[in-house]
Design a protein around this motif. Structure first.
Motif, PDB file in Angstrom:
ATOM      1  N   ILE A  58       0.833  -1.202   0.000  1.00 49.95           N
ATOM      2  CA  ILE A  58       0.000   0.000   0.000  1.00 49.95           C
ATOM      3  C   ILE A  58       0.869   1.253   0.000  1.00 49.95           C
ATOM      4  CG2 ILE A  58      -1.833   1.275   1.205  1.00 49.95           C
ATOM      5  CD1 ILE A  58      -2.746  -1.484   0.224  1.00 49.95           C
ATOM      6  N   GLY A  59       0.638   2.139  -0.958  1.00 43.90           N
ATOM      7  CA  GLY A  59       1.281   3.444  -0.983  1.00 43.90           C
ATOM      8  C   GLY A  59       2.794   3.422  -1.117  1.00 43.90           C
ATOM      9  N   ALA A  60       3.328   2.520  -1.918  1.00 48.99           N
ATOM     10  CA  ALA A  60       4.783   2.464  -2.124  1.00 48.99           C
ATOM     11  C   ALA A  60       5.196   3.457  -3.206  1.00 48.99           C
ATOM     12  CB  ALA A  60       5.213   1.059  -2.506  1.00 48.99           C
ATOM     13  N   ILE A  61       6.452   3.886  -3.151  1.00 55.54           N
ATOM     14  CA  ILE A  61       6.993   4.780  -4.176  1.00 55.54           C
ATOM     15  C   ILE A  61       8.289   4.194  -4.717  1.00 55.54           C
ATOM     16  CG2 ILE A  61       5.932   6.877  -3.250  1.00 55.54           C
ATOM     17  CD1 ILE A  61       8.706   7.558  -2.015  1.00 55.54           C
ATOM     18  N   ALA A  62       8.573   4.502  -5.978  1.00 57.69           N
ATOM     19  CA  ALA A  62       9.806   4.041  -6.614  1.00 57.69           C
ATOM     20  C   ALA A  62      10.378   5.172  -7.457  1.00 57.69           C
ATOM     21  CB  ALA A  62       9.525   2.823  -7.486  1.00 57.69           C
ATOM     22  N   TYR A  63      11.704   5.214  -7.524  1.00 56.65           N
ATOM     23  CA  TYR A  63      12.398   6.222  -8.323  1.00 56.65           C
ATOM     24  C   TYR A  63      13.821   5.749  -8.546  1.00 56.65           C
ATOM     25  CZ  TYR A  63      13.860   7.500  -3.594  1.00 56.65           C
ATOM     26  OH  TYR A  63      14.326   7.457  -2.305  1.00 56.65           O
ATOM     27  N   LEU A  64      14.493   6.367  -9.493  1.00 57.26           N
ATOM     28  CA  LEU A  64      15.902   6.055  -9.738  1.00 57.26           C
ATOM     29  C   LEU A  64      16.733   7.081  -8.984  1.00 57.26           C
ATOM     30  CD1 LEU A  64      17.883   4.179 -11.228  1.00 57.26           C
ATOM     31  CD2 LEU A  64      17.979   5.922 -13.024  1.00 57.26           C
ATOM     32  N   GLN A  65      17.400   6.618  -7.924  1.00 59.31           N
ATOM     33  CA  GLN A  65      18.251   7.512  -7.136  1.00 59.31           C
ATOM     34  C   GLN A  65      19.527   7.784  -7.932  1.00 59.31           C
ATOM     35  OE1 GLN A  65      19.332  10.037  -5.365  1.00 59.31           O
ATOM     36  NE2 GLN A  65      18.178   9.288  -3.594  1.00 59.31           N
ATOM     37  N   THR A  66      19.641   9.006  -8.403  1.00 62.09           N
ATOM     38  CA  THR A  66      20.785   9.404  -9.229  1.00 62.09           C
ATOM     39  C   THR A  66      21.771  10.256  -8.444  1.00 62.09           C
ATOM     40  OG1 THR A  66      19.590  11.359  -9.972  1.00 62.09           O
ATOM     41  CG2 THR A  66      19.387   9.365 -11.331  1.00 62.09           C
ATOM     42  N   GLY A  67      21.498  10.444  -7.164  1.00 61.62           N
ATOM     43  CA  GLY A  67      22.319  11.308  -6.330  1.00 61.62           C
ATOM     44  C   GLY A  67      21.648  12.633  -6.069  1.00 61.62           C
ATOM     45  N   ASN A  72      12.417  10.750  -0.382  1.00 63.31           N
ATOM     46  CA  ASN A  72      11.121  10.315  -0.895  1.00 63.31           C
ATOM     47  C   ASN A  72      10.979  10.632  -2.379  1.00 63.31           C
ATOM     48  OD1 ASN A  72       9.907   9.183   1.498  1.00 63.31           O
ATOM     49  ND2 ASN A  72       9.966  11.265   2.297  1.00 63.31           N
ATOM     50  N   GLY A  73      12.106  10.664  -3.082  1.00 57.92           N
ATOM     51  CA  GLY A  73      12.098  10.881  -4.521  1.00 57.92           C
ATOM     52  C   GLY A  73      11.947  12.323  -4.943  1.00 57.92           C
ATOM     53  N   GLU A  74      12.044  13.266  -4.014  1.00 53.80           N
ATOM     54  CA  GLU A  74      11.940  14.674  -4.377  1.00 53.80           C
ATOM     55  C   GLU A  74      13.027  15.001  -5.396  1.00 53.80           C
ATOM     56  OE1 GLU A  74      10.916  14.261   0.033  1.00 53.80           O
ATOM     57  OE2 GLU A  74      12.546  13.586  -1.244  1.00 53.80           O
ATOM     58  N   GLY A  75      12.664  15.792  -6.403  1.00 56.92           N
ATOM     59  CA  GLY A  75      13.614  16.165  -7.448  1.00 56.92           C
ATOM     60  C   GLY A  75      13.757  15.131  -8.539  1.00 56.92           C
ATOM     61  N   CYS A  76      12.963  14.075  -8.488  1.00 54.72           N
ATOM     62  CA  CYS A  76      13.061  12.996  -9.481  1.00 54.72           C
ATOM     63  C   CYS A  76      11.677  12.542  -9.935  1.00 54.72           C
ATOM     64  CB  CYS A  76      13.828  11.812  -8.880  1.00 54.72           C
ATOM     65  SG  CYS A  76      15.564  12.189  -8.617  1.00 54.72           S
ATOM     66  N   THR A  77      11.652  11.775 -11.023  1.00 50.47           N
ATOM     67  CA  THR A  77      10.413  11.174 -11.510  1.00 50.47           C
ATOM     68  C   THR A  77       9.999  10.095 -10.516  1.00 50.47           C
ATOM     69  OG1 THR A  77      11.185  11.520 -13.769  1.00 50.47           O
ATOM     70  CG2 THR A  77       9.321  10.028 -13.471  1.00 50.47           C
ATOM     71  N   LEU A  78       8.747  10.131 -10.089  1.00 44.81           N
ATOM     72  CA  LEU A  78       8.261   9.220  -9.056  1.00 44.81           C
ATOM     73  C   LEU A  78       7.193   8.289  -9.618  1.00 44.81           C
ATOM     74  CD1 LEU A  78       8.534   8.838  -5.912  1.00 44.81           C
ATOM     75  CD2 LEU A  78       6.406  10.132  -5.763  1.00 44.81           C
ATOM     76  N   ILE A  79       7.283   7.027  -9.252  1.00 44.94           N
ATOM     77  CA  ILE A  79       6.229   6.061  -9.551  1.00 44.94           C
ATOM     78  C   ILE A  79       5.594   5.681  -8.224  1.00 44.94           C
ATOM     79  CG2 ILE A  79       5.703   3.760 -10.442  1.00 44.94           C
ATOM     80  CD1 ILE A  79       7.970   4.225 -12.485  1.00 44.94           C
ATOM     81  N   GLU A  80       4.269   5.843  -8.148  1.00 49.95           N
ATOM     82  CA  GLU A  80       3.513   5.530  -6.942  1.00 49.95           C
ATOM     83  C   GLU A  80       2.666   4.295  -7.217  1.00 49.95           C
ATOM     84  OE1 GLU A  80       2.413   9.871  -5.280  1.00 49.95           O
ATOM     85  OE2 GLU A  80       1.590   9.421  -7.277  1.00 49.95           O
ATOM     86  N   ASN A 151       1.599  -8.287 -10.495  1.00 57.72           N
ATOM     87  CA  ASN A 151       2.967  -7.831 -10.245  1.00 57.72           C
ATOM     88  C   ASN A 151       3.246  -6.585 -11.068  1.00 57.72           C
ATOM     89  OD1 ASN A 151       3.475 -10.147  -8.593  1.00 57.72           O
ATOM     90  ND2 ASN A 151       3.704 -11.340 -10.460  1.00 57.72           N
ATOM     91  N   LEU A 152       4.374  -5.922 -10.774  1.00 58.06           N
ATOM     92  CA  LEU A 152       4.695  -4.675 -11.438  1.00 58.06           C
ATOM     93  C   LEU A 152       6.159  -4.662 -11.866  1.00 58.06           C
ATOM     94  CD1 LEU A 152       3.378  -1.845 -12.040  1.00 58.06           C
ATOM     95  CD2 LEU A 152       4.502  -1.060  -9.932  1.00 58.06           C
ATOM     96  N   ALA A 153       6.397  -4.265 -13.114  1.00 57.31           N
ATOM     97  CA  ALA A 153       7.744  -4.064 -13.631  1.00 57.31           C
ATOM     98  C   ALA A 153       7.952  -2.569 -13.823  1.00 57.31           C
ATOM     99  CB  ALA A 153       7.934  -4.793 -14.955  1.00 57.31           C
ATOM    100  N   ILE A 154       9.061  -2.045 -13.299  1.00 56.66           N
ATOM    101  CA  ILE A 154       9.404  -0.632 -13.408  1.00 56.66           C
ATOM    102  C   ILE A 154      10.685  -0.532 -14.213  1.00 56.66           C
ATOM    103  CG2 ILE A 154      10.057   1.453 -12.144  1.00 56.66           C
ATOM    104  CD1 ILE A 154       8.329   0.353  -9.811  1.00 56.66           C
ATOM    105  N   THR A 155      10.657   0.322 -15.257  1.00 57.10           N
ATOM    106  CA  THR A 155      11.810   0.466 -16.149  1.00 57.10           C
ATOM    107  C   THR A 155      12.288   1.914 -16.157  1.00 57.10           C
ATOM    108  OG1 THR A 155      10.941  -1.304 -17.558  1.00 57.10           O
ATOM    109  CG2 THR A 155      12.627   0.117 -18.517  1.00 57.10           C
ATOM    110  N   PHE A 156      13.599   2.080 -16.136  1.00 57.60           N
ATOM    111  CA  PHE A 156      14.204   3.398 -16.243  1.00 57.60           C
ATOM    112  C   PHE A 156      15.063   3.452 -17.514  1.00 57.60           C
ATOM    113  CE2 PHE A 156      13.827   2.648 -11.615  1.00 57.60           C
ATOM    114  CZ  PHE A 156      12.899   3.636 -11.331  1.00 57.60           C
TER     115      PHE A 156
END
Length: 158
Positions: A58-67, A72-80, A151-156
């Motif tokens: 429930i309510g998970a977030i994903a992002y590519l941490q680039t530094g 919480n993914g601020e400054g980046c593209t977020l997948i909720e 299930n969910l696949a996330i691609t960057f």
């Protein structure tokens, strides 16, 4: 005695068959960065490996941490995402891409369901992508799935 043992085994088998499970997998094609999956409470669930949960996510977030991404993914593209077996019609899984400030476009990002609702998903390839939330009223960009154990696949950088 045999009947009691049979009932116990049958009950256990039914419980195992009906147990809810969901998996999130990452495909990082960028050549840099760390895929990050966080729970609603801020706990890091994955830094690139597959993550499987027995029960709803429930309510998970994903992002590519680039530094340059905040915790919480601020400054980046977020997948909720929320992945759950529908407790009632229309109340199952839902996933979206968010560019609502303080989130902003950082890398091409996308997602797709599998093991149910195959082909349903979204991609965001630029800061103006029409498949992402840009303000809280953009609810039309949410991609729902009403299949058990999806299930969910996330691609960057695809």
């Amino acid at each position: 005695m045999f009947f009691k043992a049979f009932i116990a085994i049958a009950t256990l088998t039914i419980a195992q068959v009906s147990a809810e499970t969901h998996t999130v997998v990452f495909d990082n094609r960028c050549g840099f960065g760390t895929p990050t999956l966080r729970a609603q409470n801020g706990q890091v669930l994955s830094t690139g490996g597959s993550f499987t949960i027995n029960g709803p996510l429930i309510g998970a977030i994903a992002y590519l941490q680039t530094g340059g991404c905040g915790a919480n993914g601020e400054g980046c593209t977020l997948i909720e995402t929320t992945l759950r077996n529908p407790p009632s019609p229309g109340a199952g899984s839902s996933t979206d891409i968010s560019l609502i400030p303080p989130h902003t476009f950082s890398v091409t990002s996308g997602f797709g369901y599998f093991n149910g609702c195959d082909g349903a998903g979204a991609d965001c390839t630029n800061p103006n992508c029409p498949t992402a939330f840009h303000n809280p009223d953009d609810t039309f960009v949410q991609v729902a799935c009403q299949t058990n154990d999806v299930n969910l696949a996330i691609t960057f950088c695809d």
